[in-house]
Design a protein around this motif. Sequence first.
Motif, PDB file in Angstrom:
ATOM      1  N   GLY A 110      -0.117  -0.758  -6.149  1.00 35.06           N
ATOM      2  CA  GLY A 110       0.511  -0.002  -5.065  1.00 35.06           C
ATOM      3  C   GLY A 110       1.213   1.249  -5.546  1.00 35.06           C
ATOM      4  O   GLY A 110       1.263   2.258  -4.820  1.00 35.06           O
TER       5      GLY A 110
ATOM      6  N   VAL B  96      -2.094   3.714  -7.089  1.00 31.83           N
ATOM      7  CA  VAL B  96      -3.250   4.079  -6.258  1.00 31.83           C
ATOM      8  C   VAL B  96      -2.776   4.426  -4.847  1.00 31.83           C
ATOM      9  O   VAL B  96      -2.335   3.549  -4.103  1.00 31.83           O
ATOM     10  CB  VAL B  96      -4.270   2.928  -6.201  1.00 31.83           C
ATOM     11  CG1 VAL B  96      -5.460   3.323  -5.333  1.00 31.83           C
ATOM     12  CG2 VAL B  96      -4.719   2.539  -7.603  1.00 31.83           C
ATOM     13  N   PRO B  97      -2.888   5.704  -4.449  1.00 34.29           N
ATOM     14  CA  PRO B  97      -2.491   6.084  -3.084  1.00 34.29           C
ATOM     15  C   PRO B  97      -3.421   5.468  -2.040  1.00 34.29           C
ATOM     16  O   PRO B  97      -4.647   5.586  -2.141  1.00 34.29           O
ATOM     17  CB  PRO B  97      -2.608   7.614  -3.091  1.00 34.29           C
ATOM     18  CG  PRO B  97      -2.567   8.004  -4.537  1.00 34.29           C
ATOM     19  CD  PRO B  97      -3.219   6.874  -5.270  1.00 34.29           C
ATOM     20  N   ARG B  98      -2.825   4.828  -1.064  1.00 33.37           N
ATOM     21  CA  ARG B  98      -3.590   4.238   0.041  1.00 33.37           C
ATOM     22  C   ARG B  98      -2.846   4.498   1.341  1.00 33.37           C
ATOM     23  O   ARG B  98      -1.625   4.352   1.408  1.00 33.37           O
ATOM     24  CB  ARG B  98      -3.768   2.731  -0.159  1.00 33.37           C
ATOM     25  CG  ARG B  98      -4.704   2.339  -1.286  1.00 33.37           C
ATOM     26  CD  ARG B  98      -4.757   0.830  -1.446  1.00 33.37           C
ATOM     27  NE  ARG B  98      -3.520   0.310  -2.020  1.00 33.37           N
ATOM     28  CZ  ARG B  98      -3.245  -0.986  -2.143  1.00 33.37           C
ATOM     29  NH1 ARG B  98      -4.114  -1.885  -1.698  1.00 33.37           N
ATOM     30  NH2 ARG B  98      -2.109  -1.388  -2.696  1.00 33.37           N
ATOM     31  N   LEU B  99      -3.586   4.883   2.373  1.00 35.46           N
ATOM     32  CA  LEU B  99      -2.978   5.150   3.672  1.00 35.46           C
ATOM     33  C   LEU B  99      -4.018   4.926   4.759  1.00 35.46           C
ATOM     34  O   LEU B  99      -5.141   5.429   4.677  1.00 35.46           O
ATOM     35  CB  LEU B  99      -2.466   6.590   3.736  1.00 35.46           C
ATOM     36  CG  LEU B  99      -1.662   6.979   4.982  1.00 35.46           C
ATOM     37  CD1 LEU B  99      -0.388   6.156   5.083  1.00 35.46           C
ATOM     38  CD2 LEU B  99      -1.349   8.469   4.965  1.00 35.46           C
ATOM     39  N   SER B 100      -3.658   4.151   5.757  1.00 35.98           N
ATOM     40  CA  SER B 100      -4.564   3.869   6.869  1.00 35.98           C
ATOM     41  C   SER B 100      -3.922   4.297   8.174  1.00 35.98           C
ATOM     42  O   SER B 100      -2.711   4.566   8.240  1.00 35.98           O
ATOM     43  CB  SER B 100      -4.895   2.371   6.922  1.00 35.98           C
ATOM     44  OG  SER B 100      -3.748   1.610   7.249  1.00 35.98           O
TER      45      SER B 100
ATOM     46  N   GLU C 235      -0.269  -6.463  -7.800  1.00 32.01           N
ATOM     47  CA  GLU C 235      -0.267  -5.715  -6.539  1.00 32.01           C
ATOM     48  C   GLU C 235       0.772  -4.590  -6.572  1.00 32.01           C
ATOM     49  O   GLU C 235       0.541  -3.511  -6.022  1.00 32.01           O
ATOM     50  CB  GLU C 235       0.024  -6.652  -5.371  1.00 32.01           C
ATOM     51  CG  GLU C 235      -1.105  -7.609  -5.045  1.00 32.01           C
ATOM     52  CD  GLU C 235      -2.266  -6.902  -4.379  1.00 32.01           C
ATOM     53  OE1 GLU C 235      -2.105  -5.729  -3.973  1.00 32.01           O
ATOM     54  OE2 GLU C 235      -3.344  -7.505  -4.267  1.00 32.01           O
TER      55      GLU C 235
ATOM     56  N   SER D 199       0.801  -1.231   0.000  1.00 35.92           N
ATOM     57  CA  SER D 199       0.000   0.000   0.000  1.00 35.92           C
ATOM     58  C   SER D 199       0.834   1.281   0.000  1.00 35.92           C
ATOM     59  O   SER D 199       0.307   2.349  -0.333  1.00 35.92           O
ATOM     60  CB  SER D 199      -0.943   0.010   1.202  1.00 35.92           C
ATOM     61  OG  SER D 199      -0.220   0.039   2.423  1.00 35.92           O
TER      62      SER D 199
ATOM     63  N   TRP E 291       3.392   3.761  -3.643  1.00 37.90           N
ATOM     64  CA  TRP E 291       3.225   5.075  -4.268  1.00 37.90           C
ATOM     65  C   TRP E 291       3.982   6.147  -3.488  1.00 37.90           C
ATOM     66  O   TRP E 291       4.572   7.062  -4.069  1.00 37.90           O
ATOM     67  CB  TRP E 291       1.743   5.448  -4.337  1.00 37.90           C
ATOM     68  CG  TRP E 291       1.103   5.619  -2.977  1.00 37.90           C
ATOM     69  CD1 TRP E 291       0.585   4.643  -2.186  1.00 37.90           C
ATOM     70  CD2 TRP E 291       0.969   6.842  -2.253  1.00 37.90           C
ATOM     71  NE1 TRP E 291       0.119   5.159  -0.998  1.00 37.90           N
ATOM     72  CE2 TRP E 291       0.341   6.522  -1.021  1.00 37.90           C
ATOM     73  CE3 TRP E 291       1.297   8.168  -2.505  1.00 37.90           C
ATOM     74  CZ2 TRP E 291       0.041   7.480  -0.054  1.00 37.90           C
ATOM     75  CZ3 TRP E 291       1.009   9.142  -1.544  1.00 37.90           C
ATOM     76  CH2 TRP E 291       0.376   8.788  -0.341  1.00 37.90           C
TER      77      TRP E 291
END
Length: 561
Positions: free
Chosen positions: A256, A259-263, A252, A120, A123
Motif C-alpha cells: 500500500g 504501489v499507488p492505487r485509486l478506484s 499489505e 490502497s 501511499w
Amino acid sequence: MRNAVAFASQRNIILSPVEMRDETMSMNSRSPDPITTLHYEDIVDGESLFLLPSDDDEADEEEEEKIRAMEMEAADEPPPPFSWKKLWEFMGPGFLMSVAFLDPGNLEGDIQAGAIAGYSLLWLLMWSTAMGLLIQLLSLRLGVATGRHLAEICREEYPYWATLLLWFMAELALIGADIQEVIGSAIAIKILSDDFIPLWVGVLITAFDCFIFLFLENYGVRKLEAFFAVLITTMALSFAWVFVETRPSGEEITLGLLVPRLSSQTIQQAVGVVGCVITPHNVFLYSALVQSRQIDPKKKGKVQEALNYYTIESSVAVLVSFSLNLAVTTIFAKGFYGTSEAESIGLVNAGQYLQDRYGGGLFPVLYIWGVGLLAAGQSSTITGTYAGQFIMGGFLNLRMRKWLRSLITRSCAIVPTMIVAVVFNRSQSSLDSLNEWLNVVQGMQIPFAIIPLLTLVSNERIMGVFKIGTTIERIVWCIAAMVIVINGYVMLTFFLSQVDGLLVGFAMCIVAAGYVGFIVYLISRHGTHSLPWSSNTNGFSHLEGLNEVEQMSRQSFQSTR
C-alpha cells in the motif's frame, strides 16, 4: 529603577523621537544590566511617539517562556557544527505542530479510509503527509527568518479590509477544527465513563481543563512541551497496543505504501486523506511556536542554525504522527475492509466496533482506544486554543493578558460546540453529517493560509537570503494548487448535493464568486512589493524600515519576551 517610559507616562508627557532617544541613551548608560535596561512598547502617531507603561509582570512571564538556545556571534559567521545538545534545546515546537496531524478529524479520516479503501490509500497518506510537512517547513522558515509570525506579517502586508477577511477565514477554520477536537475528546470521555457522562458534559470538561493545561505555560514553555510529549506518548502506546491486537498484514502495508492505487469507489476517501493533512490554523501556529527560542533575526548564521535544527525536529515529529495515522488506518483496514460495517464506522462507534471484533482481554480494546482518542482530542484542543491567541492577536494587533486572550478565543469555539453537542447528539448519522460540513468549512479556508504564506516566503524583500529558491517555489505552488483544486472538488460536490431551490442556488453563486475573487486577489499579490517597510535584500526589512527610536523600542521589547 524609573525609566523614561515610566517618567513620561506618569506625567502624561509626549516625548519627541529625539528627546526619547537622548533620554533612553542616558538612562541605559547608567544601567548596563540587560534586565534593567529600558524596555517599553510603542505606538507611533505622526511625528510623536506615545509611550505606554510596560507591564513588568507580563514581561517577566514572557522572559521566562523564552528559551535562549544560542549565544551571540558575529553576523557573518557560518552556523556551528551539529550538536545533539543544541538539537535537544530546539525540540518541542515541532511536536506541538504535529498534533494537528493527529486530531480527531484526521483520525476519523483514517478510520473511513481504512474501512472503505483498505490498504490502497497508504501511499497517498504518506505523500500527503510529506506535502503537509513541506508547508510547515515554510511556516517555520518565515517565523525564524523574520522574527514575526504569519498573522502579524499579513496585517502589515495586506490592506485593512483584506486583513479582516483573512482573520475571519482563519477564525472560521479554527472554530471548525475546534468543534471536531472538542467533540472527539467528549466522545472519549463518554467511552471511558461507560456512557455515564453525556456528550455536552464532556464538552464542558474539555473546555475548562484546557485552561488548566495552558496554566503549565506559566512555569515555562518547556513544561508545556513536556506535557505534550506525555500526550503524544499516550497516543502512541494506545494505538500501538490496538495495532498489535489486530495484527495488520505487513505485506499489505508495504504494498500500500509503494504501489499507488485509486478506484472510483475510493475517490471520496482519497480526497479526505489529502484534505485533512493541511489545517489552516496550524500554518499560522507553527510560525509563532518557533519563536519560543530566542533567535536574533539579524545574525544570519544563527538563523540558519535554527532553521537546520527546527527542520530536523519537525521532520521527526511529523514522522511520528504519520506512523500513528498509518497504524489507525491499517487497524481498520484489517478489521473492517470489505465487511458490511465498513460504511457505517465513524469516530463515535469505532471503539465499540473494535471491542465487538477483538474482544476484551486484560485491557479491553474499547478503553485503550478511548485513552488514545482522549489524548488526541486534548492535545489538539490545547494547540487550537494556542493558535487562536496568535491569530487574533496577530491580525487584530490586540494587546491583552494571555488568560484573557485564551478566554476570548476559547469562547468563540466552545459556544458553537455546545450547540453542536446538544443538537447533533441524536444519532451517529447526524454527527457524521456534521463532520462533513466541518471538513468542508476547513477546506474552504486552506487557500487563505497557504497563499499568503507562499507569497511571503518567496518575497526577497521580506526573507532576504532566506527566500525560497525558484524550484522550491514552483513545487510548493503546484502543491498548493493541487490541494486547493482537491478541496474545491469536495466543496462543489458537497454543495451540489445539498443545494435545493433556485434562490439558494443563486445565493451560493454570489458567495462562490466572492470566494473565488478573493483567492484571485491574493494570488495577484504574489511578487508585489507593497510592504510599508523599506526595501533591502538582507532579509530583515521589518527591522530596517523602523526609525532609530522605533528600532530601539522593538528590539528592547523583543529582549524581554
